[in-house]
Write a protein that holds these residues in place. Structure first.
Motif, PDB file in Angstrom:
ATOM      1  N   LYS A 251       0.841  -1.190   0.000  1.00  0.00           N
ATOM      2  CA  LYS A 251       0.000   0.000   0.000  1.00  0.00           C
ATOM      3  C   LYS A 251       0.875   1.237   0.000  1.00  0.00           C
ATOM      4  N   ASP A 252       0.809   1.976  -1.093  1.00  0.00           N
ATOM      5  CA  ASP A 252       1.633   3.165  -1.251  1.00  0.00           C
ATOM      6  C   ASP A 252       0.726   4.373  -1.335  1.00  0.00           C
TER       7      ASP A 252
ATOM      8  N   SER B 294      -0.951   6.731  -4.821  1.00  0.00           N
ATOM      9  CA  SER B 294      -1.729   5.902  -5.737  1.00  0.00           C
ATOM     10  C   SER B 294      -1.888   6.563  -7.099  1.00  0.00           C
ATOM     11  N   ASP B 295      -1.914   7.897  -7.140  1.00  0.00           N
ATOM     12  CA  ASP B 295      -2.012   8.613  -8.397  1.00  0.00           C
ATOM     13  C   ASP B 295      -0.623   9.135  -8.761  1.00  0.00           C
ATOM     14  N   ALA B 296       0.313   8.215  -8.871  1.00  0.00           N
ATOM     15  CA  ALA B 296       1.718   8.587  -8.964  1.00  0.00           C
ATOM     16  C   ALA B 296       2.120   9.124 -10.329  1.00  0.00           C
ATOM     17  N   GLY B 297       1.377   8.802 -11.378  1.00  0.00           N
ATOM     18  CA  GLY B 297       1.719   9.319 -12.689  1.00  0.00           C
ATOM     19  C   GLY B 297       2.812   8.509 -13.359  1.00  0.00           C
TER      20      GLY B 297
ATOM     21  N   LYS C  92       6.688   4.770  -6.492  1.00  0.00           N
ATOM     22  CA  LYS C  92       5.679   3.712  -6.416  1.00  0.00           C
ATOM     23  C   LYS C  92       6.222   2.410  -6.993  1.00  0.00           C
ATOM     24  N   LYS C  93       6.936   2.502  -8.097  1.00  0.00           N
ATOM     25  CA  LYS C  93       7.517   1.310  -8.719  1.00  0.00           C
ATOM     26  C   LYS C  93       8.563   0.692  -7.802  1.00  0.00           C
TER      27      LYS C  93
END
Length: 257
Positions: A58-59, A62-65, A212-213
């Motif tokens: 869970k990061d 979430s809308d990291a682009g 996020k990756k």
């Protein structure tokens, strides 16, 4: 002593005993909540505690682009930030989270030794950024601090900002690093970092997709918690005798051939 006084003292003692039992119960509930949020394990390095990621996937970003890696990122999928000379015979791989208290404990214990070895060209460090505290405790501080650190890498100031973040780490439950204003203020402690380009990078979350990756890679890697530290691919967590002096000896032996 009158019977009335004895009764009064007895009542006071009883009230005190009741309050003590209430406090014990509250402490027990608090410990249960902490254990429920994250499992802890003993880390051999400097006898610090590593926090296991109960919700590592869970990061907060979430809308990291799009995935935009920082300048000079290396390794698989470009997820490692390198520090030290490429020619170094030993590589230290570190998975860390800027909100993680155990990571700060590791940094405090090993920082000077690692810097000495990297400056001497004997050790290369590959930093991988994780966000497990965001998953366990809630918030975005791990994610946003990682993005800011990647922004610092773009201007060649990652090691200095990395140190500043750990030296100014808030309590684990305090999501202060979620605020860009906090991250930008700390950048002022690193000469030459607080530039318009750095500010834009932090405020726009330029490297959020990359963070996020990286967090996903940590989860898929099957690591138990942060910090995870590997020397030449070997997890030195498992060595209960590991110390900065022993790490230095191992690296210098490898450098000598």
């Amino acid at each position: 002593m009158s019977e009335k006084n004895r009764d009064g003292k007895r009542t006071a003692r009883e009230r005190l005993a009741v309050e003590r039992e209430k406090q014990k119960a509250a402490d027990k509930r608090r410990r249960a909540l902490i254990v429920g949020a994250s499992v802890v394990c003993v880390l051999g390095l400097a006898a610090v505690i590593g926090v296991v990621a109960a919700n590592a996937g869970k990061d907060g970003g979430s809308d990291a682009g799009p995935v935009v890696g920082p300048s000079g990122a290396q390794g698989k999928d470009g997820l490692a930030i390198p520090v030290g000379k490429e020619s170094a015979k030993s590589t230290l791989t570190v998975w860390e989270d800027f909100r993680c208290p155990a990571c700060r404990a590791y940094e405090d214990a090993y920082r000077s030794t690692v810097k000495e070895l990297t400056d001497a060209g004997k050790l290369k460090v590959e930093y991988h950024l994780a966000t497990i505290i965001d998953g366990n405790m809630g918030g975005n501080g791990s994610h946003n601090a990682a993005n800011a650190a990647a922004c610092a890498q773009d201007v060649g100031k990652f090691p200095q900002y990395h140190e500043v973040l750990y030296r100014n780490q808030p309590p684990e439950t305090d999501d202060a690093f979620a605020e860009n204003s906090t991250l930008l203020k700390l950048a002022g402690k690193v000469q030459g970092l607080d530039t318009p380009a750095f500010r834009r990078c932090v405020e726009k979350g330029t490297h959020s997709g990359w963070v996020k990756k990286s967090a996903e890679a940590f989860q898929k890697g099957g690591f138990s918690g942060t910090p995870t530290v590997l020397l030449n691919g070997k997890n030195i967590y498992q060595d209960q005798t590991m110390t900065p002096a022993k790490l230095k000896q191992m690296v210098e032996q490898a450098a000598a051939g």
